[in-house]
Write a protein that holds these residues in place. Structure first.
Motif, short mmCIF file in Angstrom:
data_model
loop_
_atom_site.label_atom_id
_atom_site.label_comp_id
_atom_site.label_asym_id
_atom_site.label_seq_id
_atom_site.Cartn_x
_atom_site.Cartn_y
_atom_site.Cartn_z
N SER A 287 -0.16 -3.93 5.30
CA SER A 287 -0.77 -4.54 5.61
C SER A 287 -1.72 -5.39 4.04
CB SER A 287 -2.02 -4.42 6.27
OG SER A 287 -2.94 -5.78 6.27
N ASN A 288 -1.71 -6.45 3.78
CA ASN A 288 -2.60 -7.01 2.57
C ASN A 288 -3.54 -8.05 3.51
OD1 ASN A 288 -1.36 -10.15 2.70
ND2 ASN A 288 0.48 -8.92 2.28
N ASP A 289 -3.44 -7.28 4.66
CA ASP A 289 -4.59 -8.39 4.61
C ASP A 289 -6.33 -7.49 5.09
OD1 ASP A 289 -6.74 -9.97 6.16
OD2 ASP A 289 -5.71 -10.38 8.24
N VAL A 290 -6.18 -6.99 3.91
CA VAL A 290 -7.44 -5.85 4.28
C VAL A 290 -8.32 -5.74 2.63
CG1 VAL A 290 -6.02 -3.89 4.62
CG2 VAL A 290 -5.85 -4.41 2.77
N ASN A 291 -9.80 -5.75 2.94
CA ASN A 291 -10.69 -5.48 1.75
C ASN A 291 -10.70 -4.75 1.07
OD1 ASN A 291 -12.88 -6.31 0.09
ND2 ASN A 291 -13.99 -7.21 2.10
N PHE A 292 -10.38 -4.74 0.14
CA PHE A 292 -9.70 -3.12 -0.87
C PHE A 292 -11.76 -2.72 -1.80
CE2 PHE A 292 -7.41 -6.10 -3.27
CZ PHE A 292 -7.68 -6.25 -4.26
N PHE A 293 -11.75 -3.56 -1.58
CA PHE A 293 -13.23 -4.32 -2.10
C PHE A 293 -14.26 -2.93 -1.70
CE2 PHE A 293 -11.88 -8.66 -3.39
CZ PHE A 293 -12.03 -8.67 -4.74
N ALA A 294 -14.17 -3.16 -0.50
CA ALA A 294 -15.13 -2.29 0.91
C ALA A 294 -14.66 -0.27 0.78
CB ALA A 294 -14.88 -2.76 2.03
N ASN A 295 -12.69 -1.49 0.71
CA ASN A 295 -12.37 0.44 0.80
C ASN A 295 -11.21 0.79 -0.49
OD1 ASN A 295 -10.95 2.54 2.02
ND2 ASN A 295 -10.46 1.50 3.90
N PRO A 296 -11.64 0.96 -1.02
CA PRO A 296 -10.81 1.32 -2.45
C PRO A 296 -10.03 2.29 -2.01
CG PRO A 296 -13.22 2.28 -2.80
CD PRO A 296 -13.62 2.17 -1.56
N SER A 297 -9.78 3.31 -1.61
CA SER A 297 -8.14 4.00 -0.53
C SER A 297 -7.44 2.58 -0.05
CB SER A 297 -8.71 4.85 0.06
OG SER A 297 -8.94 3.72 1.86
N GLN A 298 -7.36 1.69 -0.21
CA GLN A 298 -6.50 0.68 0.00
C GLN A 298 -6.00 0.08 -1.49
OE1 GLN A 298 -8.43 -1.46 3.04
NE2 GLN A 298 -6.86 -0.28 4.45
N ARG A 299 -6.43 -0.12 -2.59
CA ARG A 299 -6.14 -0.68 -3.73
C ARG A 299 -4.58 -0.05 -4.08
NH1 ARG A 299 -11.85 1.06 -6.72
NH2 ARG A 299 -13.50 0.07 -6.51
N LEU A 300 -4.25 -1.21 -4.38
CA LEU A 300 -2.58 -1.43 -5.33
C LEU A 300 -2.96 -0.02 -5.70
CD1 LEU A 300 -2.46 -5.22 -6.54
CD2 LEU A 300 -1.01 -4.24 -4.40
N GLY A 301 -1.52 0.05 -5.22
CA GLY A 301 -1.13 1.62 -6.04
C GLY A 301 -1.46 2.76 -5.37
N SER A 302 -2.35 3.22 -4.57
CA SER A 302 -3.13 4.07 -3.52
C SER A 302 -1.94 4.09 -2.76
CB SER A 302 -4.26 4.05 -3.14
OG SER A 302 -4.72 2.22 -2.05
N ASP A 303 -2.34 5.05 -2.00
CA ASP A 303 -1.06 5.81 -0.42
C ASP A 303 -1.39 4.90 0.56
OD1 ASP A 303 -0.30 7.63 -1.63
OD2 ASP A 303 -1.29 9.21 -1.01
N GLN A 304 -2.18 3.98 0.03
CA GLN A 304 -2.43 3.14 1.49
C GLN A 304 -3.22 1.65 1.18
OE1 GLN A 304 -2.59 3.76 4.73
NE2 GLN A 304 -2.09 6.33 4.09
N GLY A 305 -2.61 1.41 0.16
CA GLY A 305 -2.91 0.43 -0.94
C GLY A 305 -1.46 -1.01 0.03
N LEU A 306 -2.61 -1.83 -0.66
CA LEU A 306 -1.49 -3.95 -0.40
C LEU A 306 0.20 -2.99 -0.52
CD1 LEU A 306 -4.45 -4.60 -0.81
CD2 LEU A 306 -3.72 -6.47 -1.50
N GLY A 307 0.86 -3.66 0.68
CA GLY A 307 1.77 -3.70 0.66
C GLY A 307 2.16 -5.44 1.08
N PHE A 308 3.56 -5.93 1.66
CA PHE A 308 4.13 -7.01 1.57
C PHE A 308 3.69 -6.64 3.17
CE2 PHE A 308 6.63 -6.40 -1.83
CZ PHE A 308 6.54 -7.81 -2.25
N GLY A 309 3.32 -5.93 4.27
CA GLY A 309 3.11 -6.41 5.49
C GLY A 309 4.26 -6.41 6.53
N TRP A 310 5.32 -5.83 6.28
CA TRP A 310 6.72 -5.84 6.40
C TRP A 310 6.46 -4.60 8.27
CZ3 TRP A 310 11.48 -6.49 2.92
CH2 TRP A 310 10.84 -7.30 2.05
N ASP A 311 7.70 -5.63 8.90
CA ASP A 311 7.47 -4.88 9.91
C ASP A 311 9.19 -4.04 10.62
OD1 ASP A 311 4.93 -5.22 11.30
OD2 ASP A 311 5.53 -7.08 12.30
#
Length: 416
Positions: A287-311
């Motif tokens: 998902s790209n509807d996430v707050n990576f400021f609050a959760n650094p594990s979701q920053r771009l390039g990480s395993d859980q990083g922002l994507g396109f949110g495709w199903d």
């Protein structure tokens, strides 16, 4: 053997069909092989095609490709209001194919073809306001360019009366570049600064396999099934700070089942159901509807990083072929796909507005003689718009992404 030098953003980034005759029936043909591009749909079908070659080119036009940002944001962190339309509306896509029987029970073929992709180029700094918030200058144009080619050698074998199996090992290469994403190239947004945008083209290589079965139940009914494994690709090292899993961008697995039915001596009906597992590739599914400021594990390039949110996407395909006389054959088809992403995922999908769900197609074949024929197909992908908002990055701002497409393909077939 089919060759593609450009990107189709149709069913996600998977082409509607493979080969001129198949596209004339909206891609419905896993149990109805008709030309040497059939291996990309079902390698088992190559065993029924004999010794032939196909040569052609498609004129592909993803028109009205872009997005609209409304003037209703609650903060300066927004995309400037307006309608944005991507450049690059015309692409030429050549293809060529070959197949040869080894004996009465087996055949071999070679396939080199495009598996789809994404392309956008907006003549503006779309994320300029994001850059201003971080004090980062933002360049234009903004967009991405992704294209993929695969090489496969197909072996098909008759295993019993009316039943064929086929296998096609695949080697793939893909290239990618991104521009205008400087606001995301900072330590608060990515795990790898300098590896997000404006690094030119990067390439990756990978492999996979497609297998298939085709069986004739009786003189009227045939069934088919095919599965392509995930294509395991090397990482985009120059964009390891953009894609999840440090630049990983595999091609998802897909499977298709279907039938063909001879309704009369001149009319054949086809029905396929295809399923694309976009959810298994994190750079596409996260998902790209996430707050990576609050959760650094979701920053771009990480395993859980922002994507396109495709199903995951399921696609129904229906086709009909009418053999009018020994020279003329006519085709038509319709396909309907699931919605690829929800409106809350629209932020990154302005870079790849793969919204298309409905395809209408028409096709014809003119046979000069038993050895030579000309094939033509016309596909219209109907305009599809997805509306929504991203409360994390653009609070309060609404908008939409949309696309429509045309494709005209012409090919020549020669039977040896």
């Amino acid at each position: 053997m089919s060759v593609s030098h450009t990107a189709h953003a149709t069913n996600g980034y998977s082409p509607t069909g493979f080969g001129t005759t198949n596209k004339g029936m909206a891609g419905a043909g896993v149990a109805f092989p008709q030309d040497t591009i059939a291996a990309a749909t079902n390698p088992a079908g190559m065993g029924l095609l004999g010794h032939r070659t196909d040569l052609g080119v498609a004129l592909f036009s993803p028109s009205d490709r872009g997005f609209t940002a409304n003037n209703d944001a609650l903060s300066p962190m927004q995309i400037p209001a307006g309608k944005y339309t991507s450049e690059n509306d015309i692409f030429l896509v050549p293809h060529v194919g070959w197949n040869r029987p080894l004996d009465e029970h087996s055949s071999i073929g070679i396939s080199v073809g495009g598996n789809g992709g994404m392309n956008t180029e907006y003549d503006s700094a779309v994320f300029g306001n994001f850059g201003a918030a971080f004090g980062i200058p933002t360049s234009s144009p903004t967009g991405v360019d992704f294209a993929q080619l695969f090489l496969g050698v197909t072996y098909a074998r008759k295993v019993s009366e009316g039943h064929w199996l086929g296998i096609m090992p695949i080697v793939a290469v893909q290239r990618f570049k991104a521009e205008g994403l400087e606001p995301f190239d900072n330590p608060m947004a990515t795990t790898a600064t300098g590896k997000v945008t404006n690094n030119g083209y990067d390439q990756s290589w990978g492999y996979g396999v497609r297998i298939g079965w085709l069986g004739r139940v009786n003189d009227r009914l045939s069934l088919g099934a095919s599965y392509q494994s995930r294509l395991y690709m090397s990482e985009f090292d120059d964009y390891e700070g953009l894609f999840a899993e440090q630049g990983d961008f595999d091609t998802p697995s897909t499977w298709v089942i279907g039938l063909s039915y001879v309704a009369s001596p001149t009319v054949t009906l086809t029905l396929d159901y295809q399923y694309i597992n976009y959810g298994e590739v994190r750079s596409l599914a996260n998902s790209n509807d996430v707050n990576f400021f609050a959760n650094p594990s979701q920053r771009l390039g990480s395993d859980q990083g922002l994507g396109f949110g495709w199903d995951d996407m399921g696609i129904w395909k229906l086709g009909v072929q009418w053999k009018y006389d020994p020279q003329w054959t006519f085709r038509a088809g319709y396909s309907r796909a699931d919605e690829l992403f929800e409106g809350g995922q629209a932020l990154f999908n302005v870079l790849a507005p793969a919204t298309i769900r409905d395809h209408l197609s028409f096709g014809t074949t003119f046979s000069f003689n038993k050895m030579n024929q000309i094939n033509l197909s016309l596909t219209r992908a109907l305009n599809e718009k997805i509306e929504g908002s991203n409360p994390v990055f653009t609070p309060g701002q609404t908008g939409s992404v949309e696309m429509e497409q045309w494709e005209l393909e012409l090919s020549w077939a020669h039977h040896f």
